[in-house]
Design a protein around this motif. Structure first.
Motif, short mmCIF file in Angstrom:
data_model
loop_
_atom_site.label_atom_id
_atom_site.label_comp_id
_atom_site.label_asym_id
_atom_site.label_seq_id
_atom_site.Cartn_x
_atom_site.Cartn_y
_atom_site.Cartn_z
N VAL A 123 -22.54 23.37 27.38
CA VAL A 123 -22.31 22.46 26.25
C VAL A 123 -23.59 21.72 25.86
CG1 VAL A 123 -19.86 22.22 26.80
CG2 VAL A 123 -21.48 20.51 27.66
N SER A 124 -24.44 21.45 26.83
CA SER A 124 -25.71 20.80 26.53
C SER A 124 -26.54 21.68 25.60
CB SER A 124 -26.48 20.51 27.82
OG SER A 124 -27.69 19.84 27.54
N ALA A 125 -26.53 22.99 25.87
CA ALA A 125 -27.25 23.93 25.01
C ALA A 125 -26.67 23.95 23.60
CB ALA A 125 -27.20 25.32 25.62
N ALA A 126 -25.40 23.55 23.46
CA ALA A 126 -24.76 23.50 22.14
C ALA A 126 -24.96 22.16 21.45
CB ALA A 126 -23.26 23.79 22.29
N GLY A 127 -25.77 21.29 22.07
CA GLY A 127 -26.07 20.01 21.45
C GLY A 127 -25.11 18.89 21.80
N VAL A 128 -24.27 19.11 22.79
CA VAL A 128 -23.29 18.09 23.20
C VAL A 128 -23.94 17.14 24.21
CG1 VAL A 128 -21.07 17.69 24.33
CG2 VAL A 128 -21.37 19.66 22.81
N ALA A 263 -16.92 17.23 20.55
CA ALA A 263 -15.74 17.86 21.14
C ALA A 263 -15.53 19.26 20.57
CB ALA A 263 -14.50 17.00 20.90
N VAL A 264 -15.65 19.40 19.27
CA VAL A 264 -15.48 20.70 18.63
C VAL A 264 -16.59 21.66 19.06
CG1 VAL A 264 -15.45 21.92 16.42
CG2 VAL A 264 -14.16 19.79 16.69
N ALA A 265 -17.82 21.15 19.13
CA ALA A 265 -18.95 21.99 19.56
C ALA A 265 -18.76 22.48 20.99
CB ALA A 265 -20.26 21.21 19.43
N PHE A 289 -20.29 13.85 27.47
CA PHE A 289 -19.34 14.87 27.91
C PHE A 289 -19.18 14.82 29.44
CE2 PHE A 289 -18.81 19.12 29.77
CZ PHE A 289 -17.69 19.59 29.12
N ILE A 290 -17.91 14.88 29.90
CA ILE A 290 -17.63 15.01 31.33
C ILE A 290 -17.20 16.44 31.64
CG2 ILE A 290 -16.40 14.08 33.32
CD1 ILE A 290 -15.49 11.75 31.59
N GLU A 291 -16.11 16.86 30.98
CA GLU A 291 -15.55 18.18 31.25
C GLU A 291 -14.55 18.53 30.16
OE1 GLU A 291 -13.56 17.86 34.99
OE2 GLU A 291 -11.98 16.55 34.22
N MET A 292 -14.11 19.78 30.15
CA MET A 292 -13.03 20.20 29.27
C MET A 292 -11.88 20.71 30.11
SD MET A 292 -12.96 22.61 25.89
CE MET A 292 -11.41 22.73 24.97
N ASN A 293 -10.68 20.25 29.80
CA ASN A 293 -9.48 20.68 30.49
C ASN A 293 -8.81 21.81 29.72
OD1 ASN A 293 -9.20 17.31 31.18
ND2 ASN A 293 -9.40 18.80 32.81
N ALA A 294 -8.62 22.93 30.40
CA ALA A 294 -8.10 24.14 29.75
C ALA A 294 -6.57 24.18 29.77
CB ALA A 294 -8.67 25.38 30.44
N ARG A 295 -5.96 23.13 29.30
CA ARG A 295 -4.50 23.05 29.41
C ARG A 295 -3.98 21.90 28.56
NH1 ARG A 295 -4.20 18.47 32.47
NH2 ARG A 295 -5.86 18.14 33.99
N LEU A 296 -2.68 21.78 28.55
CA LEU A 296 -2.04 20.60 27.99
C LEU A 296 -2.25 19.43 28.94
CD1 LEU A 296 -0.07 20.11 25.52
CD2 LEU A 296 1.79 20.24 27.20
N GLN A 297 -2.47 18.24 28.41
CA GLN A 297 -2.66 17.06 29.25
C GLN A 297 -1.33 16.32 29.45
OE1 GLN A 297 -5.72 17.41 30.68
NE2 GLN A 297 -6.58 15.47 29.98
N VAL A 298 -1.23 15.60 30.54
CA VAL A 298 -0.07 14.75 30.80
C VAL A 298 0.16 13.81 29.62
CG1 VAL A 298 0.91 12.98 32.32
CG2 VAL A 298 -0.41 14.87 33.30
N GLU A 299 -0.93 13.30 29.07
CA GLU A 299 -0.84 12.26 28.05
C GLU A 299 -0.75 12.77 26.62
OE1 GLU A 299 -5.14 12.71 29.53
OE2 GLU A 299 -3.14 12.64 30.37
N HIS A 300 -0.46 14.07 26.44
CA HIS A 300 -0.41 14.62 25.08
C HIS A 300 0.60 13.94 24.16
CE1 HIS A 300 3.00 16.90 26.77
NE2 HIS A 300 3.42 17.00 25.53
#
Length: 450
Positions: A123-128, A263-265, A289-300
């Motif tokens: 993601v850093s390489a993507a400018g995030v 986020a989109v990047a 940026f910390i991380e991306m979660n590949a799922r639905l979140q509890v707090e959705h």
């Protein structure tokens, strides 16, 4: 659209997915362990299949049993919910190999996200913007010490394959680093089978902000605004809300745009599709940026209730190959929402409190939604996460949502076990919380028991 969905999860999220799926005209299959045979998500499904004894490794993590249940029932798709197998790329691939639709991102995207240190690079390489830290896994204590000196103490040591705060600890000096490094590598190996860790700057009082993402299989990807999850205990979220006070009522528009663009990047860098969440820290006017979660979140639900989007419904449609018809300009916010994770635990000592729900009488009223995994007469066992329900409360304003939350929490009757409802009441009645003065260390300084 497929016609039959197997839900490879339990409790409130399995129940919620089932409600949405049946509302779309799909047949649902529940899978359950011996400990959960009497729970509502099992009773309400069109079909239910026992997959093993109570331990998760023998049931909800038993890939072979879940795939066999899908074969037996003729299910065409599997929704993993969150936790358990939801971010397991091997399981997603096994579903594909079995001719089943996995309701989640492509296995390739999950593989790119799995190692958090490598995800930072991508993601850093993507400018995030990322939290300053090591370029990758630090192979030994000497390397960790060198990175910490470069970054500057205090630093956070984190398991590269981790999640949920496991394998994560703060080192404030070189002496602590030697101890923390060993501690985190040992915990990472025990929990994830890999002992790799990386080092990044530690922010003493950040806010935790996350952005909901939706993307289809045809290249259309949007953000669905942000949530704030700063109220945490031991890196575990306790209360979540939307919008964040940082961005409510049009505040900080430039920072908001930076957050959403990042986020989109990040999602595009991973090749993401379906629902996901990009998590950030906010400190001193910047987001990282910390991380991306590949799922639905509890707090959705707080996003659903403030945008009008049915995230689970879109997950299912996207997994079936349908196009996401929501455009970015269609995503609008209305009102505010708070979510409270109702746990079976002592609200002061935080010990688990399993046992029978002799009384379970949830609150009702305007702006109140409950996603419950249990009902009156059910027994909360010690085998799984102690969350028994999620209370979500909305209002036209944050102040109204807080006022309604106090009323709802006060009227929530649960007997037979202890719960953290008193903790939630202390939080929402705290002056700092009401003023929106939040950070991830909030509970260390506020909402103390009388």
């Amino acid at each position: 659209m497929f016609q039959k969905l197997l839900i490879a999860n339990r409790g409130e999220i399995a129940r919620r997915i089932g409600v949405v799926a049946r509302g779309m005209g799909l047949k649902t299959v529940a899978v359950y362990s011996d400990a959960d045979a009497e729970l509502p998500f099992v009773k309400e499904a069109d079909e239910a299949v026992r997959i093993g004894p109570a331990p998760a490794k023998d049931s909800y993590l038993n890939t072979a049993a879940i795939l066999e249940a899908a074969k037996q029932t003729g299910a065409q798709a599997i929704h993993p919910g969150y936790g358990f197998l939801s971010e397991n790329g091997e399981f997603a691939q096994a579903c594909a190999d079995a001719g089943l639709i996995f309701v989640g991102p492509p296995p390739e995207a999950m593989a790119r996200m799995k190692d958090k240190s490598q995800a930072r690079k991508l993601v850093s390489a993507a400018g995030v913007p990322v939290v300053p830290g090591s370029e990758g896994v630090v192979p030994d204590v000497a390397s960790a010490l060198a990175e910490a000196e470069r970054i500057g103490y205090p630093v956070l040591v984190k398991a590269a394959s981790g999640g949920g705060g496991i394998g994560m600890a703060v080192a404030r000096n070189a002496a602590e680093m030697e101890k923390v490094y060993r501690q985190c590598t040992d915990r990472a190996k025990a929990a994830f089978g890999k002992e790799g860790v990386y080092v990044e700057r530690y922010f003493p009082a950040p806010r935790h902000i996350e952005v909901q993402i939706l993307g289809d299989q045809h290249g259309h990807l949007i953000h669905c605004l942000e949530r704030e999850c700063s109220i945490q205990r031991r890196h575990q979220k306790v209360v979540e809300e939307a919008p964040s006070v940082l961005f409510a009522d049009g505040r900080n528009p430039e920072l908001a745009q930076k957050l959403f663009t990042a986020a989109v990047a990040a999602a595009k860098a991973f090749g993401y599709a379906n629902a996901g969440t990009v998590e950030f820290l906010y400190s001193d006017g910047e987001v990282y940026f910390i991380e991306m979660n590949a799922r639905l979140q509890v707090e959705h639900p707080v996003t659903e209730l403030t945008t009008g989007l049915d995230l689970i419904g879109w997950q299912l449609r996207i997994a079936a190959g349908e196009r996401l018809t929501v455009k970015q300009e269609d995503v609008k916010r209305r009102g505010a929402a708070l979510e409270f994770r109702i746990y079976a635990e002592d609200p002061v000592k935080f010990f688990p409190s399993p046992g029978p729900l002799k009384v379970f009488q949830p609150p009702t009223g305007e702006g109140v939604r409950l996603d419950a995994g249990y009902g009156e007469g059910n027994t909360v066992t010690p085998n799984y996460d102690p969350m028994i329900a999620k209370l979500i409360v909305t209002g036209e304003t944050r102040a109204q949502a807080i006022e309604r939350s106090v009323t709802a929490l006060q009227s929530f009757r649960i007997e037979g076990i202890k719960t953290n409802i008193p903790l939630h009441l202390r939080i929402v009645q705290d002056a700092a919380f009401q003023a929106g003065e939040l950070d991830t260390n909030f509970l260390e300084h506020h909402a103390k028991p009388a």
